[in-house]
Scaffold this active site. Structure first.
Site, PDB file in Angstrom:
ATOM      1  CB  ALA A  33      27.823  12.029 -14.409  1.00  0.00           C
ATOM      2  CE  LYS A 105       7.156  -2.390 -11.458  1.00  0.00           C
ATOM      3  NZ  LYS A 105       7.780  -1.986  -9.997  1.00  0.00           N
ATOM      4  N   GLY A 134      14.228  -3.617  -8.100  1.00  0.00           N
ATOM      5  CA  GLY A 134      14.709  -2.483  -7.369  1.00  0.00           C
ATOM      6  C   GLY A 134      16.045  -2.016  -7.486  1.00  0.00           C
ATOM      7  CE  LYS A 205       9.572  -5.702 -10.238  1.00  0.00           C
ATOM      8  NZ  LYS A 205       9.204  -5.906  -8.957  1.00  0.00           N
TER       9      LYS A 205
HETATM   10  P1  NDP Z   1       3.947   6.678  -6.434  1.00  0.00           P
HETATM   11  O1  NDP Z   1       2.382   6.252  -6.466  1.00  0.00           O
HETATM   12  O2  NDP Z   1       4.501   6.698  -4.948  1.00  0.00           O
HETATM   13  O3  NDP Z   1       4.378   7.945  -6.990  1.00  0.00           O
HETATM   14  C1  NDP Z   1       3.616   8.251  -8.394  1.00  0.00           C
HETATM   15  C2  NDP Z   1       4.015   9.791  -8.515  1.00  0.00           C
HETATM   16  O4  NDP Z   1       3.389  10.088  -9.862  1.00  0.00           O
HETATM   17  C3  NDP Z   1       3.281  10.813  -7.544  1.00  0.00           C
HETATM   18  O5  NDP Z   1       3.967  11.808  -7.380  1.00  0.00           O
HETATM   19  C4  NDP Z   1       1.938  11.085  -8.457  1.00  0.00           C
HETATM   20  O6  NDP Z   1       1.528  12.451  -8.008  1.00  0.00           O
HETATM   21  C5  NDP Z   1       2.502  11.163  -9.723  1.00  0.00           C
HETATM   22  N1  NDP Z   1       1.423  11.149 -10.736  1.00  0.00           N
HETATM   23  C6  NDP Z   1       0.403  10.184 -11.046  1.00  0.00           C
HETATM   24  N2  NDP Z   1      -0.582  10.296 -11.646  1.00  0.00           N
HETATM   25  C7  NDP Z   1      -0.120  11.472 -12.504  1.00  0.00           C
HETATM   26  C8  NDP Z   1      -0.609  12.457 -13.552  1.00  0.00           C
HETATM   27  N3  NDP Z   1      -1.565  12.227 -14.067  1.00  0.00           N
HETATM   28  N4  NDP Z   1      -0.001  13.532 -13.720  1.00  0.00           N
HETATM   29  C9  NDP Z   1       1.253  13.773 -13.020  1.00  0.00           C
HETATM   30  N5  NDP Z   1       1.791  13.148 -11.864  1.00  0.00           N
HETATM   31  C10 NDP Z   1       1.090  12.124 -11.513  1.00  0.00           C
HETATM   32  O7  NDP Z   1       4.640   5.395  -7.191  1.00  0.00           O
HETATM   33  P2  NDP Z   1       5.986   4.905  -7.062  1.00  0.00           P
HETATM   34  O8  NDP Z   1       7.001   5.989  -6.813  1.00  0.00           O
HETATM   35  O9  NDP Z   1       5.909   3.678  -6.187  1.00  0.00           O
HETATM   36  O10 NDP Z   1       6.103   4.110  -8.347  1.00  0.00           O
HETATM   37  C11 NDP Z   1       6.517   4.737  -9.513  1.00  0.00           C
HETATM   38  C12 NDP Z   1       7.042   3.939 -10.664  1.00  0.00           C
HETATM   39  O11 NDP Z   1       8.131   3.159 -10.018  1.00  0.00           O
HETATM   40  C13 NDP Z   1       6.105   2.803 -11.091  1.00  0.00           C
HETATM   41  O12 NDP Z   1       6.172   2.401 -12.404  1.00  0.00           O
HETATM   42  C14 NDP Z   1       6.376   1.869 -10.224  1.00  0.00           C
HETATM   43  O13 NDP Z   1       6.180   0.300 -10.804  1.00  0.00           O
HETATM   44  C15 NDP Z   1       8.056   1.602 -10.293  1.00  0.00           C
HETATM   45  N6  NDP Z   1       8.786   1.142  -9.190  1.00  0.00           N
HETATM   46  C16 NDP Z   1       8.090   1.256  -8.034  1.00  0.00           C
HETATM   47  C17 NDP Z   1       9.100   0.889  -6.665  1.00  0.00           C
HETATM   48  C18 NDP Z   1       8.719   1.024  -5.369  1.00  0.00           C
HETATM   49  O14 NDP Z   1       9.429   0.517  -4.474  1.00  0.00           O
HETATM   50  N7  NDP Z   1       7.722   1.964  -5.235  1.00  0.00           N
HETATM   51  C19 NDP Z   1      10.340   0.025  -7.341  1.00  0.00           C
HETATM   52  C20 NDP Z   1      10.535  -0.064  -8.624  1.00  0.00           C
HETATM   53  C21 NDP Z   1       9.858   0.503  -9.632  1.00  0.00           C
HETATM   54  P3  NDP Z   1       1.058  12.693  -6.587  1.00  0.00           P
HETATM   55  O15 NDP Z   1       2.222  12.485  -5.724  1.00  0.00           O
HETATM   56  O16 NDP Z   1       0.577  14.036  -6.413  1.00  0.00           O
HETATM   57  O17 NDP Z   1      -0.020  11.730  -6.223  1.00  0.00           O
HETATM   58  N1  HSE Z   2       5.913  -3.404  -6.063  1.00  0.00           N
HETATM   59  C1  HSE Z   2       7.297  -3.709  -6.653  1.00  0.00           C
HETATM   60  C2  HSE Z   2       7.699  -4.896  -5.500  1.00  0.00           C
HETATM   61  C3  HSE Z   2       8.072  -2.498  -6.605  1.00  0.00           C
HETATM   62  O1  HSE Z   2       7.111  -4.935  -4.695  1.00  0.00           O
HETATM   63  O2  HSE Z   2       8.399  -5.504  -5.942  1.00  0.00           O
HETATM   64  C4  HSE Z   2       9.263  -2.845  -6.986  1.00  0.00           C
HETATM   65  O3  HSE Z   2       9.388  -2.994  -8.598  1.00  0.00           O
END
Ligand code: NDP
Ligand code: HSE
Length: 437
Positions: A33, A105, A134, A205
């Site tokens: 970077a 997404k 992903g 997506k």
């Molecule tokens: P998680 O549910 O694992 O994590 C969500 C996080 O957001 C948690 O840390 C949660 O806090 C925090 N959170 C939720 N609401 C609030 C709020 N109101 N204020 C502050 N923090 C908040 O989700 P993922 O990591 O799985 O997904 C995150 C994003 O990535 C989503 O948009 C998903 O669609 C996308 N995504 C996910 C993939 C996957 O493989 N999981 C792959 C590609 C995209 P706490 O931990 O305290 O509950």
């Molecule tokens: N829930 C999504 C999936 C996460 O299973 O493909 C990645 O976007």
């Protein structure tokens, strides 16, 4: 040079993966970077939850707006998910002049047009590689690598959870609900897993991919979506017998009349590479007029594969920090004032081949009735299987493969077949795509 300060919203699966990857590979990433990237602020719902990574050196808050409004933060990484809160946070970050990286997404598919317009106005970047497939850098490939091409069509397995479920059901005969629970435990599934199994996540997506491929605004509300919950073991077996695999596919094709935008279970010839993409892996096939067919493959969900895309975006943003906003890669690949108004076609106007399964009376004349309806509708039958009735059953399963036909015409023919007195119940229909180059 000072490190670039990042505010991370969400410390869940992807947020955690992002922290881990940045901590483990920080030095190498800085060499790429040109500056170190440091998460200085982070927000999560619960600050007491034990996390499998260190948050040392981060100012933590349960209020994500506190991170977005902190003047020290230069780049906001949104990994909370959902529609409205995420949109409000991203809009606030943009208004504050901060660049944004997101994996969301749902938010991009629904609110991307307004988000990108605001970002353009404010001269900031919104990067979203992790939002599709992903860890596969498909946005970069489509937006930059294939920029010479007129894209003709794309088709992809773009939901890891759904593909994991279909694979486990087919290979191990496992129960749908069991496999879904495992996908949730592994962090693959959306907060609301009906988004995965009903195809909504894949439609988000696909909406993004189609906009970037064809240069049209994001139009999630026009995507056709059918989930995998009604796929039966019998259909999986009959498909195999006919030389096909069932995959949950997103397909977008440019035709003279408009753009097809559809997500549905699909029979694919088993010899195609994409038919052999199993488990949580995703793959996207893109056909360009110059390059021909290209295939992109990799993990479609999970902490570190998704973090790979998030951190890749962070590196891009840091490299471009001092660049002129007018000379950056446009969000949707095409210059915002050069988007096309080619319409998204309703599914009735699309054309595919079909797999049909029905339960019929075991008596002479039934086949003649069915083939007469197809003949009158101008639908050609490609293959046909009649099974022995199950022990004690009065109906026989009939399985047909048709040639390509307009969906509206097929709907009419299915309606007429279901009205026949010799047909028991509804006809099961699964679309077929040959995906030949
Ligand atoms: P998680 O549910 O694992 O994590 C969500 C996080 O957001 C948690 O840390 C949660 O806090 C925090 N959170 C939720 N609401 C609030 C709020 N109101 N204020 C502050 N923090 C908040 O989700 P993922 O990591 O799985 O997904 C995150 C994003 O990535 C989503 O948009 C998903 O669609 C996308 N995504 C996910 C993939 C996957 O493989 N999981 C792959 C590609 C995209 P706490 O931990 O305290 O509950
Ligand atoms: N829930 C999504 C999936 C996460 O299973 O493909 C990645 O976007």
């Amino acid at each position: 040079m000072n490190p670039v300060k990042v505010g991370l919203l969400g410390l869940g699966t992807v947020g955690g993966g992002t922290v881990t990857v940045l901590q483990r590979n920080g030095e190498e990433i800085a060499r790429r970077a040109g500056r170190a990237i440091q998460i200085t602020h982070a927000a999560a719902r619960s600050l007491d939850k034990p996390r499998p990574f260190s948050t040392e050196g981060m100012t933590l808050s349960s209020d994500p707006f506190a991170v977005v409004n902190d003047p020290e933060v230069a780049v906001v990484v949104e990994l909370i998910g959902g529609y409205e809160l995420a949109r409000d946070l991203v809009m606030q970050a943009i208004d504050n002049g901060k660049h944004v990286v997101t994996a969301n997404k749902a938010m991009i598919a629904k609110y991307g047009n307004e988000i990108f317009a605001r970002a353009q106005e404010k001269g900031v970047m919104v990067a979203f590689e992790a939002a599709v497939a992903g860890g596969i850098p498909i946005i970069k490939a489509l937006r930059e690598g294939l920029a010479a091409n007129r894209i003709q069509w794309l088709a992809g397995i773009i939901n890891g959870t759904g593909n994991f479920i279909l694979t486990e059901m087919r290979d191990k005969g496992r129960d749908f609900a069991d496999v879904l629970a495992e996908a949730q435990a592994l962090g693959y599934a959306e907060a609301d897993p009906t988004f995965d199994v009903e195809g909504i996540d894949a439609a988000h997506k696909l909406t993004i991919l189609a906009s970037i491929a064809f240069g049209v605004p994001l139009q999630f509300d026009k995507a056709f979506t059918e989930g995998i919950t009604r796929i039966t073991r019998e259909d999986v077996c009959y498909a195999e017998e006919l030389g096909y695999r069932i995959k949950h596919l997103g397909v977008s094709r440019r035709t003279e009349a408009g753009i097809e935008l559809r997500v549905h279970p699909t029979l694919i010839p088993h010899r195609r590479l994409i038919a052999n993409v199993d488990g949580v892996m995703n793959a996207v096939l893109v056909k360009g007029d110059a390059v021909g067919p290209t295939l992109y493959y990799g993990a479609g969900a999970g902490a570190e594969p998704t973090a790979s895309a998030v951190v890749g975006d962070l590196v891009d943003v840091v490299r471009a920090l001092t660049s002129d906003p007018e000379n950056r890669v446009p969000h949707l690949a095409f210059q915002p004032d050069r988007l096309s108004d080619l319409p998204i076609l309703p599914v009735e106007a699309t054309e595919t081949a079909y797999y049909l399964r029905m339960e019929a009376d075991d008596r002479p004349g039934v086949l003649a009735d069915i083939t007469r309806i197809f003949g009158e509708s101008g639908i050609s039958i490609e293959a046909f299987i009649q099974k022995e009735p199950a022990e004690g059953a009065v109906h026989v399963p009939l399985i047909l493969l048709t040639q390509r036909v307009n969906e509206g015409k097929m709907n009419e023919a299915i309606g007429r077949i279901e009205a026949l007195s010799c047909i028991n119940g509804a006809v099961t229909r699964i679309r077929v795509e040959h995906l030949d180059a």
